[in-house]
Design a protein around this motif. Structure first.
Motif, PDB file in Angstrom:
ATOM      1  N   ASP A 283       0.834  -1.209   0.000  1.00  0.00           N
ATOM      2  CA  ASP A 283       0.000   0.000   0.000  1.00  0.00           C
ATOM      3  C   ASP A 283       0.867   1.257   0.000  1.00  0.00           C
ATOM      4  OD1 ASP A 283      -2.361  -1.413  -0.013  1.00  0.00           O
ATOM      5  OD2 ASP A 283      -2.650  -1.315   2.155  1.00  0.00           O
ATOM      6  N   ASP A 287       1.218   4.018  -3.064  1.00  0.00           N
ATOM      7  CA  ASP A 287       0.991   5.444  -2.825  1.00  0.00           C
ATOM      8  C   ASP A 287       2.191   6.258  -3.282  1.00  0.00           C
ATOM      9  OD1 ASP A 287      -0.441   7.741  -1.701  1.00  0.00           O
ATOM     10  OD2 ASP A 287       1.104   7.724  -0.154  1.00  0.00           O
ATOM     11  N   ARG A 290       2.177   6.616  -7.008  1.00  0.00           N
ATOM     12  CA  ARG A 290       1.232   7.684  -7.399  1.00  0.00           C
ATOM     13  C   ARG A 290       1.875   9.053  -7.184  1.00  0.00           C
ATOM     14  NH1 ARG A 290      -1.514  11.145  -4.658  1.00  0.00           N
ATOM     15  NH2 ARG A 290      -1.031  10.138  -2.662  1.00  0.00           N
ATOM     16  N   ARG A 291       2.518   9.235  -6.032  1.00  0.00           N
ATOM     17  CA  ARG A 291       3.173  10.503  -5.745  1.00  0.00           C
ATOM     18  C   ARG A 291       4.257  10.810  -6.790  1.00  0.00           C
ATOM     19  NH1 ARG A 291       3.154  12.574  -0.401  1.00  0.00           N
ATOM     20  NH2 ARG A 291       1.582  11.617   0.924  1.00  0.00           N
TER      21      ARG A 291
END
Length: 308
Positions: A283, A287, A290-291
């Motif tokens: 997870d 994330d 994505r960042r």
């Protein structure tokens, strides 16, 4: 845009399953089956290949699967490749559990009771209030901060030492080498959660242990090379230290003949205080991907000048 995993194969298969469930659009491969090297953009590893950019010319990010990056040779990872250490709930929860258990073992005299048990002695020792047992943590990153916040709940007086200034509610914060002696003098249980850098290698030595109060104890959960192990033995036998709990040593494992194995006031565990949990780690990595795509700062991005 391949994501390549190069670490424990068993955990890698768990990562593969989780990627398939949560990010089926991202091609995921397990080392050594890297597929087309030019398509590898992201690498998660305990130890990257010797020359990662030569192996994967379009590499953009290297993720450590652990909380530290001292096992990386950063000189082989060019500046344009981001290096990210693992900051995820599983690592934090495991470390808090381990250190809390270690502190309570020392605080409730379980070393002494274990020796009494071996001698078949039934003798009650006078209890000591938590409010009189001062905790000190070397290193105020995410792990050190969370450990102190948990130990505060037991009413221990808590303090932390770090290189950079920190301000934490209800915790005394010491900063820089000029405050280290003062920090040590007020610490009854010293916990090392420092990253391994040239400055911290060998830091925990005879001189440092001598600055602790008589009867102090030591919990080592940072990195083994930070501790001079002969000085630690001397501090246990004829210096201020009452006991030590070690989750890290140098080397790992210690040779079978090493005296730390059999010292009556030492407890050793095989570097298990905190480990990455695949479910929460994936997870966090997703994330961060994505960042990275959105041009946002990634969580755990290291400062190469500091080495962590």
């Amino acid at each position: 845009m391949t994501f390549l995993y190069k670490a424990d194969p068993g955990r890698g298969r768990q990562w593969a399953r989780l990627f398939a469930e949560k990010a089926p659009d991202i091609p995921f491969r397990l080392w050594p089956d890297a597929g087309d090297p030019s398509s590898v953009r992201y690498l998660a590893a305990w130890q990257p290949p010797d020359d990662p950019v030569r192996a994967f010319p379009n590499l953009e990010v290297v993720f450590s699967v652990g909380a530290g990056i001292d096992q990386f040779d950063l000189s082989r990872v060019p500046e344009h490749v981001a290096v990210v250490r693992m900051i995820e709930p599983g690592i934090i929860e495991g470390m808090v559990e381990y250190v809390t258990q270690a502190v309570l073992t020392i605080h409730r005299d379980l070393f002494d009771y274990a020796l009494q048990q071996q001698q078949r002695v039934w003798h009650e020792r006078p209890p000591r209030a938590a409010a009189t047992r001062r905790i000190g943590v070397l290193g105020l990153g995410m792990l050190g901060t969370t450990v102190l916040e948990r130990l505060r709940l037991f009413n221990f007086p808590c303090a932390g030492w770090s290189r950079s200034p920190r301000a934490l509610d209800g915790i005394e914060c010491y900063v820089g080498s000029e405050t280290l002696d003062t920090f040590l003098a007020r610490t009854d249980i010293l916990i090392s959660l420092l990253p391994l850098t040239p400055e911290t290698r060998g830091l925990l030595d005879r001189q440092l242990f001598a600055k602790l109060p008589q009867g102090a104890s030591f919990v080592s959960v940072g990195r083994g090379p930070q501790v001079n192990q002969q000085d630690l033995l001397d501090a246990l036998d004829s210096g201020p230290l009452h006991s030590a709990i070690l989750d890290v040593t140098d080397p790992e494992p210690l040779p079978a003949s090493h005296p730390l194995w059999t010292h009556p006031r030492v407890r050793i565990t095989p570097h298990i205080a905190s480990t990455t949990r695949p479910d929460t780690a994936v997870d966090v990595v997703l994330d961060n991907l994505r960042r990275h795509r959105e041009g946002l700062p990634m969580l755990g991005l290291i400062d190469r000048k500091l080495g962590y």
